[in-house]
Design a protein around this motif. Structure first.
Motif, PDB file in Angstrom:
ATOM      1  N   GLY A  87      -8.819  -3.045  -1.438  1.00 20.63           N
ATOM      2  CA  GLY A  87      -7.507  -2.699  -1.992  1.00 20.63           C
ATOM      3  C   GLY A  87      -7.369  -3.138  -3.440  1.00 20.63           C
ATOM      4  O   GLY A  87      -6.864  -2.388  -4.292  1.00 20.63           O
TER       5      GLY A  87
ATOM      6  N   MET B  96      -6.930  -0.528  -6.617  1.00 21.06           N
ATOM      7  CA  MET B  96      -5.697  -0.556  -7.411  1.00 21.06           C
ATOM      8  C   MET B  96      -5.897  -1.157  -8.798  1.00 21.06           C
ATOM      9  O   MET B  96      -5.186  -0.822  -9.729  1.00 21.06           O
ATOM     10  N   GLN B  97      -6.880  -2.077  -8.943  1.00 21.33           N
ATOM     11  CA  GLN B  97      -7.083  -2.749 -10.233  1.00 21.33           C
ATOM     12  C   GLN B  97      -8.415  -2.386 -10.901  1.00 21.33           C
ATOM     13  O   GLN B  97      -8.692  -2.849 -11.997  1.00 21.33           O
ATOM     14  N   LYS B  98      -9.247  -1.587 -10.196  1.00 24.50           N
ATOM     15  CA  LYS B  98     -10.554  -1.177 -10.724  1.00 24.50           C
ATOM     16  C   LYS B  98     -11.409  -2.382 -11.117  1.00 24.50           C
ATOM     17  O   LYS B  98     -12.086  -2.395 -12.149  1.00 24.50           O
TER      18      LYS B  98
ATOM     19  N   ASN C  34       1.562   7.887  -4.176  1.00 25.64           N
ATOM     20  CA  ASN C  34       1.274   8.443  -5.504  1.00 25.64           C
ATOM     21  C   ASN C  34      -0.030   9.246  -5.559  1.00 25.64           C
ATOM     22  O   ASN C  34      -0.325   9.870  -6.583  1.00 25.64           O
ATOM     23  N   LEU C  35      -0.794   9.232  -4.493  1.00 26.63           N
ATOM     24  CA  LEU C  35      -2.058   9.968  -4.478  1.00 26.63           C
ATOM     25  C   LEU C  35      -1.844  11.481  -4.525  1.00 26.63           C
ATOM     26  O   LEU C  35      -2.638  12.217  -5.095  1.00 26.63           O
TER      27      LEU C  35
ATOM     28  N   PHE D 155       0.780  -1.246   0.000  1.00 26.22           N
ATOM     29  CA  PHE D 155       0.000   0.000   0.000  1.00 26.22           C
ATOM     30  C   PHE D 155       0.812   1.297   0.000  1.00 26.22           C
ATOM     31  O   PHE D 155       0.260   2.349  -0.330  1.00 26.22           O
TER      32      PHE D 155
ATOM     33  N   LYS E  39       3.301   2.600  -1.845  1.00 23.33           N
ATOM     34  CA  LYS E  39       3.496   3.289  -3.126  1.00 23.33           C
ATOM     35  C   LYS E  39       2.186   3.859  -3.671  1.00 23.33           C
ATOM     36  O   LYS E  39       2.151   5.030  -4.091  1.00 23.33           O
ATOM     37  N   PRO E  40       1.075   3.087  -3.707  1.00 26.22           N
ATOM     38  CA  PRO E  40      -0.194   3.677  -4.177  1.00 26.22           C
ATOM     39  C   PRO E  40      -0.639   4.874  -3.345  1.00 26.22           C
ATOM     40  O   PRO E  40      -1.157   5.854  -3.901  1.00 26.22           O
TER      41      PRO E  40
END
Length: 698
Positions: A508, A512-514, A386-387, A380, A382-383
């Motif tokens: 999650g 991250m993958q929609k 990057n926000l 989690f 890095k995501p």
């Protein structure tokens, strides 16, 4: 999209595919054990079957491509079962419990330097042999020895061998609802007994039995502690300095530790990956010049790995430290071989190897939190980072630390609530200060130990370290005073924690993958979590029970009706935060109840309590016996505070089928009462042996 997200991780982490069946085997053998014959038969049969597969024609093997994988997984699970069987001491003929009697002579070896307590010295000892009927029998076990403070104690050191015959006391948990299972915790360390030795109870043997490496480590620890005590003054400051550098916690202030726990930064005290990361960075910095010389290129990785493991062993070799040491060792080896290692594989490999070494670490809270925290950061951080984008190095560094802090909290929250029943609300604020400041303190301590031979330099460095620790303690204690700094008295069941992890995983994956299916799974899981919580609260609203706690030398009784309780017991127990948190608070969190002065449905008249339709008689030292007819009916009689009575006289006055003896009575009298109850055919529950007494009322 889904395949690209999942398959690379699975392929790059082959140890993950080995770890899962191993853990399954460990769990199966602990909770549903099989005999060694069945385990060995399964292992040998599967191993032979795998060998047989190698000799089958290729066309036959291609018809059943999944068969080798299935057999290998079952083989690993059986291997995990065998590990549990082998490491569980009572399964072996040398276990002391098979031979021990009160008159048995025991030969024990002190396995660590003595730790000073308020009224005694404590040490872990290994039993190397016992003497029964003048016959020496090899034994393999550990026990805790408490020595009464005496002038002869300094003669006892690591490796000292003792001979004694004092009765051993089995290590037991209190048996109080929701309490820490100390008996299981000790058994996982092969410790099943404890003994208290007074002067004259033991004989010091001439021969010592020690290991040179361990002796060197203990001497090094003692030297570091001596340096810190010399140059870092202040009880709280010295205790924290010792804990942060080498994990020595005997001098830690309990209230200070609780403050660090409440504010979500207790990890800076416990030796963890943060500390190993700093050691790794320092060693890498020191040995960077060797990387340029081809002839000396192996000096750097060997020295770094040796330094990491030396530090790990110096701090006591806790599971979280060993995990970090293994991971950093994999990174160093990978860099030396010019190969990039998968962090998931390194994580799984370290867990696999550590569990093969000690399978009982699977139940260690530090082990679980360590791996979950690292996994959470990997997934989690890095995501989250990057926000947002922040210009400038300082703001970017602050946001990066914040992202890591938030990431670590995501997966550790369910397990932290499950074990510790609290959630630090200001963890982001405290971590922003505590993590960088504790890193500076740790580096300062390393410098201090390195220059301790030069006092005129060491003194100012020690003062700086002392001031920094004092500032950190002050900050944490002030944050802890804020009323909303911690959300306490939280309770979730294991099933609720599992469903909560399912919610986090699905959310999650969706974010991250929609993936819409993941969102649906998250919503259904969240509904399941709310449903489980609702059932739990509804059950709590209708509970009605009495709990007589196992509290040594103290009276402690809770009358519970719904979400409220009324306490009958010693006020000294309620005023002692340490005893309260250990004996009573876990039960009250478990039952989701709070204190009230007047409990609905409970009526009291002198020593008679009427709770619903249940009649309870409390007999203590001040009770006045009045014989008469007919007998007084009582559903429950509680003997407390050392009353002077005989069970026969008691039964001539009361018509009762259940007697409970609490922990405030002397053991010799409890033994007599128990024998009299057995003769009279009356059910007798003694909390010191059987644990807390719980009675659900109709």
């Amino acid at each position: 999209m889904e395949k690209s997200a999942t398959i690379p991780i699975w392929k790059k982490a082959p140890f993950l595919r080995l770890l899962i069946p191993l853990i399954a085997g460990l769990l199966i053998q602990w909770y549903a054990p099989l005999s060694s014959h069945w385990i060995l038969l399964t292992l040998s049969s599967l191993f032979l079957f795998l060998i047989l597969l190698l000799f089958l024609p290729i066309r036959v093997r291609f018809r059943f491509p999944l068969l080798p994988g299935i057999v290998l997984n079952i083989l690993l699970a059986a291997g995990g079962m065998f590990l549990i069987f082998q490491k569980y001491a009572p399964n072996h003929s040398e276990w002391i419990g098979h031979y021990y009697k009160d008159s048995t002579l025991i030969i024990a070896t002190i396995e660590e330097p003595l730790s000073e307590k308020e009224n005694s010295f404590k040490a872990i000892a290994s039993v190397s042999g016992i003497i029964v009927n003048n016959k020496s029998i090899p034994a393999d076990s550990h026990l805790i020895i408490y020595f009464r403070k005496d002038s002869t104690i300094p003669a006892l050191q690591y490796g000292s061998q003792l001979l004694f015959s004092r009765p051993l006391q089995p290590i037991k948990s209190t048996g109080n609802p929701g309490a820490f299972n100390y008996q299981q915790y000790a058994s996982f360390q092969n410790i099943y007994y404890q003994v208290f030795l007074r002067p004259g109870d033991w004989i010091l043997l001439k021969n010592k039995k020690n290991n040179r490496v361990r002796q060197f480590l203990f001497k090094s620890r003692a030297k570091i502690i001596s340096i810190l005590r010399t140059y870092v003054k202040g009880t709280k400051e010295t205790g924290l300095a010792e804990a942060m550098l080498i994990g020595y916690k005997d001098d830690l202030d309990k209230d200070l530790v609780q403050a660090y726990s409440n504010t979500g930064v207790v990890h800076v005290i416990a030796i963890s990956g943060l500390h190993l990361g700093l050691i790794y960075w320092l060693l890498t910095l020191l040995f960077r010049p060797f990387a340029r010389n081809k002839k000396m290129k192996w000096v750097k990785p060997i020295t770094i790995i040796a330094g990491l493991w030396m530090f790990s062993l110096l701090t006591g070799g806790s599971p979280s430290v060993l995990r970090s040491a293994l991971m950093f060792s994999c990174i160093v080896l990978g860099e030396s071989l010019s190969k990039k290692t998968s962090v998931y594989n390194s994580l799984a490999a370290s867990a696999f190897l550590l569990l093969c070494y000690n399978p009982f670490w699977l139940w260690d809270v530090g082990f679980q939190l360590s791996y979950i925290a690292v996994l959470s950061i990997i997934i989690f951080s890095k995501p989250i980072y990057n926000l947002f984008y922040f210009p400038g190095k300082i703001l970017d560094a602050v946001w990066k630390l914040t992202a890591v802090t938030i990431a670590a909290q995501i997966l550790t929250t369910p397990i932290s609530i499950y074990y510790f029943h609290q959630f630090p609300l200001l963890f982001m604020v405290t971590n922003l200060v505590a993590v960088p400041l504790s890193s500076i303190i740790l580096l300062g301590e390393i410098v201090l130990c390195s220059i301790s031979i030069i006092p005129f330099i060491a003194i100012p460095v020690g003062l700086v370290v002392q001031w920094l620790i004092k500032a950190l303690n002050y900050f944490i204690e002030e944050i802890n005073k804020i009323p909303f700094s911690v959300f306490s008295s939280l309770y979730i069941t294991l099933a609720q924690a599992f469903v909560l992890y399912l919610v986090i995983a699905a959310l999650g994956f969706w974010l991250m993958q929609k993936n819409k299916k993941a969102l649906i799974l998250a919503l259904f899981s969240l509904f399941g979590f709310v449903l489980l919580r609702s059932f739990s609260f509804i059950h709590s609203n209708y509970q009605q029970k009495i709990i007589i706690y196992n509290t040594p030398k103290q009276q402690a009784i809770d009358f519970i009706n719904g979400r409220h309780y009324f306490f009958k017991g010693d006020s000294a127990l309620e005023s002692n935060a340490s005893l309260l948190n250990f004996h009573l608070t876990p039960s009250r969190i478990l039952h989701r109840c709070s204190y009230v002065k007047t409990l609905e449905g409970l009526y009291k008249s002198n020593n008679l309590f009427i709770f619903g339709s249940t009649r309870i008689v409390m007999i203590d030292s001040g009770y006045q016996f009045i014989k008469g007819k007919p007998k007084i009916k009582a559903d429950l009689i509680i003997l407390s505070k050392n009353p002077r009575l005989y069970i026969t006289d008691l039964l001539s006055i009361f018509d009762c089928k259940q007697i409970v003896i609490d922990g405030s009575n002397p053991s010799w009298k409890v033994n007599l009462w128990q024998k009299d109850c057995e003769k009279a055919g009356i059910a007798c529950h003694r909390v010191d042996i059987n644990g807390a007494f719980e009675m659900n009322l109709p």
